[in-house]
Design an enzyme around this catalytic site. Structure first.
Site, PDB file in Angstrom:
ATOM      1  N   ALA A  72       0.824  -1.215   0.000  1.00  0.00           N
ATOM      2  CA  ALA A  72       0.000   0.000   0.000  1.00  0.00           C
ATOM      3  C   ALA A  72       0.856   1.263   0.000  1.00  0.00           C
ATOM      4  O   ALA A  72       0.419   2.307  -0.483  1.00  0.00           O
ATOM      5  CB  ALA A  72      -0.923  -0.008   1.210  1.00  0.00           C
ATOM      6  N   THR A  73       2.060   1.164   0.521  1.00  0.00           N
ATOM      7  CA  THR A  73       2.951   2.332   0.463  1.00  0.00           C
ATOM      8  C   THR A  73       3.174   2.717  -0.998  1.00  0.00           C
ATOM      9  O   THR A  73       3.116   3.898  -1.368  1.00  0.00           O
ATOM     10  CB  THR A  73       4.294   2.017   1.166  1.00  0.00           C
ATOM     11  N   ASN A 154      -5.541   3.587  11.152  1.00  0.00           N
ATOM     12  CA  ASN A 154      -4.781   2.418  11.585  1.00  0.00           C
ATOM     13  C   ASN A 154      -4.555   2.364  13.095  1.00  0.00           C
ATOM     14  O   ASN A 154      -4.345   1.298  13.656  1.00  0.00           O
ATOM     15  CB  ASN A 154      -3.428   2.350  10.864  1.00  0.00           C
ATOM     16  N   GLN A 182      -6.916  -0.429   6.270  1.00  0.00           N
ATOM     17  CA  GLN A 182      -7.434  -0.919   7.546  1.00  0.00           C
ATOM     18  C   GLN A 182      -8.931  -1.225   7.504  1.00  0.00           C
ATOM     19  O   GLN A 182      -9.528  -1.517   8.542  1.00  0.00           O
ATOM     20  CB  GLN A 182      -7.127   0.089   8.664  1.00  0.00           C
ATOM     21  N   SER A 202      -3.607  -3.582   0.870  1.00  0.00           N
ATOM     22  CA  SER A 202      -2.377  -4.324   1.101  1.00  0.00           C
ATOM     23  C   SER A 202      -2.709  -5.689   1.666  1.00  0.00           C
ATOM     24  O   SER A 202      -3.386  -5.797   2.693  1.00  0.00           O
ATOM     25  CB  SER A 202      -1.521  -3.532   2.102  1.00  0.00           C
ATOM     26  N   ALA A 203      -2.213  -6.748   1.002  1.00  0.00           N
ATOM     27  CA  ALA A 203      -2.637  -8.115   1.355  1.00  0.00           C
ATOM     28  C   ALA A 203      -2.306  -8.498   2.792  1.00  0.00           C
ATOM     29  O   ALA A 203      -3.098  -9.166   3.459  1.00  0.00           O
ATOM     30  CB  ALA A 203      -1.974  -9.111   0.395  1.00  0.00           C
ATOM     31  N   HIS A 204      -1.155  -8.052   3.292  1.00  0.00           N
ATOM     32  CA  HIS A 204      -0.738  -8.575   4.610  1.00  0.00           C
ATOM     33  C   HIS A 204      -1.573  -8.022   5.759  1.00  0.00           C
ATOM     34  O   HIS A 204      -1.434  -8.455   6.896  1.00  0.00           O
ATOM     35  CB  HIS A 204       0.761  -8.334   4.851  1.00  0.00           C
ATOM     36  N   THR A 240       7.805  -7.791 -13.191  1.00  0.00           N
ATOM     37  CA  THR A 240       7.308  -9.159 -13.281  1.00  0.00           C
ATOM     38  C   THR A 240       6.318  -9.442 -12.155  1.00  0.00           C
ATOM     39  O   THR A 240       6.560  -9.069 -11.004  1.00  0.00           O
ATOM     40  CB  THR A 240       8.496 -10.159 -13.197  1.00  0.00           C
ATOM     41  N   CYS A 327       5.211   1.533  11.886  1.00  0.00           N
ATOM     42  CA  CYS A 327       6.387   2.243  11.410  1.00  0.00           C
ATOM     43  C   CYS A 327       6.972   3.132  12.491  1.00  0.00           C
ATOM     44  O   CYS A 327       8.137   3.478  12.449  1.00  0.00           O
ATOM     45  CB  CYS A 327       6.022   3.099  10.204  1.00  0.00           C
TER      46      CYS A 327
HETATM   47  C1  LIG Z   1      -3.489   2.856   6.868  1.00  0.00           C
HETATM   48  C2  LIG Z   1      -2.228   2.267   6.311  1.00  0.00           C
HETATM   49  N1  LIG Z   1      -1.807   2.642   5.093  1.00  0.00           N
HETATM   50  C3  LIG Z   1      -0.693   2.149   4.552  1.00  0.00           C
HETATM   51  C4  LIG Z   1       0.077   1.231   5.218  1.00  0.00           C
HETATM   52  C5  LIG Z   1       1.304   0.703   4.559  1.00  0.00           C
HETATM   53  O1  LIG Z   1       1.048  -0.595   4.069  1.00  0.00           O
HETATM   54  P1  LIG Z   1       2.183  -1.497   3.442  1.00  0.00           P
HETATM   55  O2  LIG Z   1       2.833  -2.199   4.568  1.00  0.00           O
HETATM   56  O3  LIG Z   1       1.473  -2.436   2.539  1.00  0.00           O
HETATM   57  O4  LIG Z   1       3.112  -0.609   2.695  1.00  0.00           O
HETATM   58  C6  LIG Z   1      -0.317   0.806   6.493  1.00  0.00           C
HETATM   59  C7  LIG Z   1       0.531  -0.123   7.277  1.00  0.00           C
HETATM   60  O5  LIG Z   1       0.670   0.008   8.497  1.00  0.00           O
HETATM   61  C8  LIG Z   1      -1.507   1.341   7.050  1.00  0.00           C
HETATM   62  O6  LIG Z   1      -1.935   0.954   8.252  1.00  0.00           O
END
Ligand SMILES: Cc1ncc(COP(=O)(O)O)c(C=O)c1O
Length: 397
Positions: A72-73, A154, A182, A202-204, A240, A327
């Site tokens: 997602a970043t 988040n 989230q 974001s999958a994780h 890829t 983070c």
């Molecule tokens: C609201 C939100 N956006 C973006 C991210 C970043 O996601 P990714 O780890 O997939 O880069 C996070 C991860 O903590 C998040 O909570």
């Protein structure tokens, strides 16, 4: 030792069904989907299924685009920087609006664009961490190229009124992006209902693998690519394809939607039990109205208990929690959302985030309650600030 994972807003365990589907693509089915030979074409069926699962998961239409990214970043960076190339560099518009509690993937990208001359307006949250659509209206103007506001925060879990916010952005001719990282798997996400132009995921964060995510792009919306190269994904995002990751993400998305009712019943019940137990402790403050939060999250401040010290005690007991966003947890800075809602500095340094998932059990929550209470007693007994007036502090802000 018991191990209890209550840090699901940082990352989640991989759904075993997703893992099973991924394994062949990490073993003998390793072909590049773009190759013309058997090994390449062997991946196509599973990829198509996964992409279909992603479209269904957010109710995208066939003509919309879902572009696979690495996280997602990347998706968030792409939207903000893409809009800079599309609408701001050519002087069509010069402003973007973000909320004051965006994840650093949006916040830091906006700051970077600001350093290039882009005007950035901040939509502040209220003292209960909610967002008022009317405040967006006050900030809007024809010069706004993009409004980027997350679907759910988040740290607090507070849900933002994306449908109304998107409608306001559109009234002024601006595009609307939401970071839905989230929300997926916690509340229904429906791009046709919300009307958003871009949506990151974001999958994780929903029991998929790490290193893979996506960006929804509404039919007809243009966005200059961030990654140029081999023209994969219709030229929108070169590189890829991460076949195993995409296959796992598709299954995780399907199950995230399938288990939404479990989130609303099992997860919410356990979250409320944990929160109610926390609130029986004196001088504990929970951020955000419970009814306006995703079902799995608690952000609490416990007076006299330094957040990092609490994490240490909990870790000793095998419990994983957080003081805020993943983070930020390596620094000892106070929780930024606590600052954003105007909490005093002691509350801001005593933030504890507990985030559950459908894989948590009642026994785990009972164990966590026992250990959190023990940690509060121990840490308050040695806290110089709390010792002066135990129980005498005002709860609340
Ligand atoms: C609201 C939100 N956006 C973006 C991210 C970043 O996601 P990714 O780890 O997939 O880069 C996070 C991860 O903590 C998040 O909570």
């Amino acid at each position: 030792m018991n191990r209890v994972y209550l840090d699901n807003n940082a990352t989640t365990m991989l759904d075993p069904e997703a893992l099973e589907l991924m394994l062949p693509f990490l073993q003998d089915q390793y072909g590049n989907p773009n190759s013309l030979h058997f090994f390449g074409s062997q991946t196509h069926g599973a990829l198509k299924t996964a992409i279909d699962q992603l479209y269904a998961g957010i109710n995208a239409r066939d003509n919309d685009d879902i572009v696979i990214t690495s996280c997602a970043t990347e998706s968030n960076n792409w939207v903000l920087k893409g809009i800079y190339f599309d609408k701001i560099l050519n002087k069509e518009k010069n402003r973007i609006i973000i909320s004051g509690v965006e994840h650093p993937a949006v916040f830091a990208t906006a700051s970077f664009l600001q350093s290039l001359g882009v005007e950035v307006s901040i939509l502040n949250v209220n003292s209960d961490a909610s967002l008022n659509p009317k405040s967006l209206k006050d900030l809007m103007g024809d010069d706004v190229a993009l409004v980027s506001i997350m679907s759910a925060n988040n740290e607090t879990g507070v849900i933002f009124p994306i449908n109304e916010l998107c409608e306001i952005a559109h009234e002024y001719g601006a595009l609307f992006h939401t970071d839905a990282v989230q929300s997926i798997g916690k509340i229904p996400v429906n791009v046709q209902v919300s009307g958003v132009d871009f949506l990151s995921f974001s999958a994780h964060k929903f029991h998929g693998p790490k290193g893979v995510g996506g960006l929804f792009i509404k039919d007809g919306a243009s966005l200059t690519p961030l990654l140029h190269g081999g023209e994969q994904m219709g030229g929108r995002r070169s590189g890829t394809l991460n076949v195993a990751g995409i296959v796992g993400m598709g299954k995780a998305m399907e199950n995230a939607v399938k288990f939404l009712s479990v989130e609303k019943t099992h997860v919410e019940r356990l979250r409320n039990k944990l929160e109610d137990a926390l609130l029986t402790i004196s001088d504990v403050y929970v951020v955000g109205d419970r009814a306006k939060r995703v079902p799995n999250t608690i952000l609490a401040s416990i007076r006299g208990v330094e957040g990092e010290a609490m994490l240490w005690d909990l870790n000793q007991a095998g419990i994983a929690a957080s003081t805020g966003s993943a983070c930020a947890s390596e620094s000892l800075e106070s929780n930024p959302i606590m600052q954003a809602i105007g909490a005093d500095s002691e509350l801001a340094h005593t933030a504890l985030r507990l985030s559950l998932s459908r894989f948590n059990t009642e026994a785990e929550i009972d164990y966590a309650i026992e250990k959190i209470k023990a940690a509060v007693d121990r840490l308050r007994a040695i806290s110089s600030s709390f010792a002066y007036a135990p129980n005498g502090h005002e709860s609340g802000l």
